[in-house]
Write an enzyme that holds these catalytic residues in place. Sequence first.
Site, PDB file in Angstrom:
ATOM      1  N   THR A  26      37.703  55.305  41.432  1.00 23.91           N
ATOM      2  CA  THR A  26      36.455  54.618  41.078  1.00 23.91           C
ATOM      3  C   THR A  26      35.276  55.171  41.867  1.00 23.91           C
ATOM      4  O   THR A  26      34.156  54.724  41.707  1.00 23.91           O
ATOM      5  CB  THR A  26      36.572  53.109  41.349  1.00 23.91           C
ATOM      6  OG1 THR A  26      37.004  52.937  42.709  1.00 23.91           O
ATOM      7  CG2 THR A  26      37.583  52.465  40.430  1.00 23.91           C
ATOM      8  N   SER A  35      33.285  49.367  49.066  1.00 19.12           N
ATOM      9  CA  SER A  35      33.735  49.849  47.770  1.00 19.12           C
ATOM     10  C   SER A  35      32.543  50.506  47.109  1.00 19.12           C
ATOM     11  O   SER A  35      31.438  50.490  47.651  1.00 19.12           O
ATOM     12  CB  SER A  35      34.227  48.685  46.903  1.00 19.12           C
ATOM     13  OG  SER A  35      33.125  47.856  46.593  1.00 19.12           O
ATOM     14  N   LYS A  36      32.802  51.063  45.919  1.00 22.29           N
ATOM     15  CA  LYS A  36      31.691  51.701  45.221  1.00 22.29           C
ATOM     16  C   LYS A  36      30.572  50.686  44.989  1.00 22.29           C
ATOM     17  O   LYS A  36      29.399  51.000  45.074  1.00 22.29           O
ATOM     18  CB  LYS A  36      32.187  52.253  43.876  1.00 22.29           C
ATOM     19  CG  LYS A  36      31.338  53.395  43.376  1.00 22.29           C
ATOM     20  CD  LYS A  36      31.823  53.884  42.034  1.00 22.29           C
ATOM     21  CE  LYS A  36      31.403  52.922  40.953  1.00 22.29           C
ATOM     22  NZ  LYS A  36      31.853  53.253  39.621  1.00 22.29           N
ATOM     23  N   GLN A  37      30.983  49.440  44.713  1.00 18.46           N
ATOM     24  CA  GLN A  37      29.995  48.409  44.430  1.00 18.46           C
ATOM     25  C   GLN A  37      29.095  48.149  45.643  1.00 18.46           C
ATOM     26  O   GLN A  37      27.938  47.831  45.506  1.00 18.46           O
ATOM     27  CB  GLN A  37      30.679  47.101  44.013  1.00 18.46           C
ATOM     28  CG  GLN A  37      31.286  47.136  42.604  1.00 18.46           C
ATOM     29  CD  GLN A  37      32.566  47.961  42.517  1.00 18.46           C
ATOM     30  OE1 GLN A  37      33.269  48.112  43.512  1.00 18.46           O
ATOM     31  NE2 GLN A  37      32.866  48.518  41.354  1.00 18.46           N
TER      32      GLN A  37
END
Length: 288
Positions: free
Chosen positions: A12, A227-229
Amino acid sequence: MIYRGRFAPSPTGPLHAGSLLTALASYLDARANNGSWLLRIEDLDPPRTQPGAETSILKTLEAYGLEWDETVLRQSERLEIYREFCEQLLREKHAYHCQCSRSQLKARGAVKNYDGYCIQNPPNSGSPTAIRLRGGLSTPFDDRVQGVQQAEAVSDFTVFRRDGLFAYQLAVVVDDHLQNINQIVRGKDLLSETAKQGLLMQRLSFSQVTFYAHLPLILAEDGQKLSKQTLAQPVATTPDSIRTTLFKTLRLLGQEPPNHLIYNDLTDIHTWGIEHWNINKVPSDLSI
Ligand SMILES: [Zn+2]
């Protein structure tokens, strides 16, 4: 018992500090125990998969000297295998079809604890259904980092989603079984999933003994998991920054590398890490 461990990132985004910590800990634990370290790409969820992320992850692992054994497994190429195990669960009445939508579950207050509606009212054939595993009591286990985890009541949960995707739980349990993985070293965010996975292993009659170690998470400043978020930065891959990052990650893992090691080359850092690896020193939580 021959140690078999794995690192199983989702593509991701690029490797960030948190995923590198997991990769390094699982690698050192495997190598310190003369074990194998396998790599599995958990790309079951196409909308979340980022183009180029897998290549970036593999290149970063190589740059950090984290060399895996055997061929890389990709979950997206194994759907037929997951389907067969789903059918086995249905055949043996460990699972059933469920047609409840999220709004129906919400309206009945059955999101977290499924109420068995579709056992009483089997869905019509023709429209898409989820496959739901019958819950039960999980098996207690002694986590190598987080300590003893008690048995807990697990509600019926989906192993195949109405939108046609296999659930992470099913794929992981099946892959770990087929790859003979007996040591799972991963982030603490998955600790709460272990009960479900244990239950699935029972229902599928997977009898291998699995040891778990759930590592502390590196949290972003707002307390969220990286995280990517949360826009976690990819780890740097220049030779100097690789050595510094490895050194710092060893420290975060509670290992105590001598100061001069930061100036040594990659091989020396790895050798030190493997020779001195002590999982009992890994903290259960990180505060930085
Ligand atoms: Zn239902």
